[in-house]
Design a protein around this motif. Structure first.
Motif, PDB file in Angstrom:
ATOM      1  N   UNK A  83       0.835  -1.202   0.000  1.00  0.00           N
ATOM      2  CA  UNK A  83       0.000   0.000   0.000  1.00  0.00           C
ATOM      3  C   UNK A  83       0.868   1.251   0.000  1.00  0.00           C
ATOM      4  N   UNK A  84       1.959   1.260   0.752  1.00  0.00           N
ATOM      5  CA  UNK A  84       2.830   2.442   0.776  1.00  0.00           C
ATOM      6  C   UNK A  84       3.410   2.736  -0.602  1.00  0.00           C
ATOM      7  N   UNK A  85       3.848   1.698  -1.293  1.00  0.00           N
ATOM      8  CA  UNK A  85       4.392   1.899  -2.641  1.00  0.00           C
ATOM      9  C   UNK A  85       3.296   2.339  -3.604  1.00  0.00           C
ATOM     10  N   UNK A  86       2.130   1.707  -3.490  1.00  0.00           N
ATOM     11  CA  UNK A  86       1.028   2.023  -4.404  1.00  0.00           C
ATOM     12  C   UNK A  86       0.537   3.450  -4.237  1.00  0.00           C
ATOM     13  N   UNK A  87       0.647   4.001  -3.022  1.00  0.00           N
ATOM     14  CA  UNK A  87       0.175   5.356  -2.783  1.00  0.00           C
ATOM     15  C   UNK A  87       0.773   6.352  -3.763  1.00  0.00           C
ATOM     16  N   UNK A  92      -5.894   9.116  -6.826  1.00  0.00           N
ATOM     17  CA  UNK A  92      -6.296   9.348  -5.430  1.00  0.00           C
ATOM     18  C   UNK A  92      -7.442   8.461  -4.952  1.00  0.00           C
ATOM     19  N   UNK A  93      -8.429   8.225  -5.792  1.00  0.00           N
ATOM     20  CA  UNK A  93      -9.569   7.413  -5.384  1.00  0.00           C
ATOM     21  C   UNK A  93      -9.131   5.997  -5.021  1.00  0.00           C
ATOM     22  N   UNK A  94      -8.322   5.382  -5.879  1.00  0.00           N
ATOM     23  CA  UNK A  94      -7.856   4.029  -5.617  1.00  0.00           C
ATOM     24  C   UNK A  94      -6.870   4.004  -4.456  1.00  0.00           C
ATOM     25  N   UNK A  95      -6.014   5.014  -4.353  1.00  0.00           N
ATOM     26  CA  UNK A  95      -5.049   5.068  -3.254  1.00  0.00           C
ATOM     27  C   UNK A  95      -5.756   5.163  -1.909  1.00  0.00           C
ATOM     28  N   UNK A  96      -6.776   5.993  -1.832  1.00  0.00           N
ATOM     29  CA  UNK A  96      -7.531   6.124  -0.584  1.00  0.00           C
ATOM     30  C   UNK A  96      -8.271   4.826  -0.244  1.00  0.00           C
ATOM     31  N   UNK A  97      -8.795   4.149  -1.264  1.00  0.00           N
ATOM     32  CA  UNK A  97      -9.470   2.874  -1.027  1.00  0.00           C
ATOM     33  C   UNK A  97      -8.485   1.833  -0.490  1.00  0.00           C
ATOM     34  N   UNK A  98      -7.252   1.843  -1.005  1.00  0.00           N
ATOM     35  CA  UNK A  98      -6.233   0.924  -0.514  1.00  0.00           C
ATOM     36  C   UNK A  98      -5.915   1.196   0.950  1.00  0.00           C
ATOM     37  N   UNK A  99      -5.831   2.470   1.308  1.00  0.00           N
ATOM     38  CA  UNK A  99      -5.571   2.825   2.707  1.00  0.00           C
ATOM     39  C   UNK A  99      -6.706   2.381   3.620  1.00  0.00           C
ATOM     40  N   UNK A 100      -7.935   2.591   3.169  1.00  0.00           N
ATOM     41  CA  UNK A 100      -9.078   2.182   3.987  1.00  0.00           C
ATOM     42  C   UNK A 100      -9.091   0.669   4.184  1.00  0.00           C
ATOM     43  N   UNK A 101      -8.814  -0.061   3.095  1.00  0.00           N
ATOM     44  CA  UNK A 101      -8.786  -1.512   3.198  1.00  0.00           C
ATOM     45  C   UNK A 101      -7.692  -1.988   4.138  1.00  0.00           C
ATOM     46  N   UNK A 102      -6.512  -1.368   4.040  1.00  0.00           N
ATOM     47  CA  UNK A 102      -5.419  -1.743   4.933  1.00  0.00           C
ATOM     48  C   UNK A 102      -5.773  -1.453   6.385  1.00  0.00           C
ATOM     49  N   UNK A 103      -6.420  -0.329   6.632  1.00  0.00           N
ATOM     50  CA  UNK A 103      -6.809   0.022   8.005  1.00  0.00           C
ATOM     51  C   UNK A 103      -7.754  -1.015   8.591  1.00  0.00           C
ATOM     52  N   UNK A 104      -8.678  -1.518   7.775  1.00  0.00           N
ATOM     53  CA  UNK A 104      -9.608  -2.541   8.250  1.00  0.00           C
ATOM     54  C   UNK A 104      -8.867  -3.822   8.611  1.00  0.00           C
ATOM     55  N   UNK A 105      -7.900  -4.189   7.792  1.00  0.00           N
ATOM     56  CA  UNK A 105      -7.132  -5.399   8.073  1.00  0.00           C
ATOM     57  C   UNK A 105      -6.316  -5.230   9.346  1.00  0.00           C
ATOM     58  N   UNK A 106      -5.618  -4.098   9.464  1.00  0.00           N
ATOM     59  CA  UNK A 106      -4.774  -3.877  10.638  1.00  0.00           C
ATOM     60  C   UNK A 106      -5.593  -3.838  11.923  1.00  0.00           C
TER      61      UNK A 106
END
Length: 239
Positions: A83-87, A92-106
């Motif tokens: 996710x950090x590399x993908x950011x 922006x839309x996909x990057x923010x979705x990746x962050x949200x998904x990672x937050x749910x997993x963590x």
């Protein structure tokens, strides 16, 4: 790897794909094909609805669920790194979705695993895409998903401009630039368009705005046709 862990991973692999061959499963699990056959037979005997047969492939029957999935320290760190590399390179839309998904997993990981993942000393400083490229990438990605034709004004590597009507298939990142893979209706063949050379674009409108992927013009066909090409060629230009 313990056999119990291997069986769990085997189920995960079969569940994650439409059809998995024994050769694919053996390669991923680093075991022999004969071991895969034996493991599948044991799982079937214990009620796991794996369907298929040797020489064809396997899939998991509908309605089968496993307990909530946990991640190892290495797997959690790999997700954070991805996710950090993908950011840096996503719109922006996909990057923010990746962050949200990672937050749910963590949020559902054990505290030790979560802390190890978040403290990963690997970062990708934000620098990359220009704002106009961000917007273009987002629009073309959506057009490919919706199978909507796109009209392009494109400048090739020689500085020659042309107007194209294309069927967008997918966006590819090459470590330096993004390209759009598409079926070009003017050339009647596959073409790759560098996003930084697209001068203007608009979505097709009206009854013919959308297209149906036909045999010989799909993303899978594009990938097969370009499988042997050097990736550097994708960074040059449409011809």
């Amino acid at each position: 790897m313990r056999r119990a862990d291997r069986l769990f991973q085997l189920v995960q692999l079969v569940r994650g794909r439409r059809l998995s061959t024994a050769e694919f499963l053996a390669q991923r699990l680093e075991v022999s094909v004969r071991t895969v056959y034996r493991d599948i037979a044991d799982l079937q005997h214990h009620g796991v609805p794996i369907q298929g047969e040797a020489g064809v492939g396997y899939r998991l029957g509908k309605g089968f669920e496993l307990p909530p999935l946990m991640f190892s320290h290495d797997e959690a760190q790999a997700l954070v790194a991805s996710v950090r590399v993908a950011q840096t390179w996503l719109d922006p839309e996909m990057a923010n979705a990746a962050l949200r998904g990672l937050s749910k997993i963590l949020s559902v990981l054990p505290s030790g695993t979560r802390t190890a993942a978040q403290s990963l000393p690997l970062y990708a400083p934000l620098q990359a895409l220009a704002p106009e490229t961000h917007a273009l990438l987002s629009g073309l990605r959506a057009a490919a998903q919706a199978q909507q034709r796109v009209h392009l004004s494109y400048c090739d590597e020689h500085g020659c401009s042309s107007q194209r009507s294309v069927q967008p298939l997918g966006c590819f990142f090459w470590g330096k630039v993004w390209t759009l893979a598409a079926w070009c209706e003017a050339r009647e063949s596959f073409r790759s368009f560098r996003l930084d050379r697209i001068q203007s674009w608009q979505l097709a409108q009206g009854p013919a705005a959308h297209f149906q992927a036909s045999s010989g013009r799909t993303l899978a066909d594009y990938l097969r046709a370009n499988a042997s090409e050097d990736a550097v060629s994708a960074l040059t230009a449409d011809s």
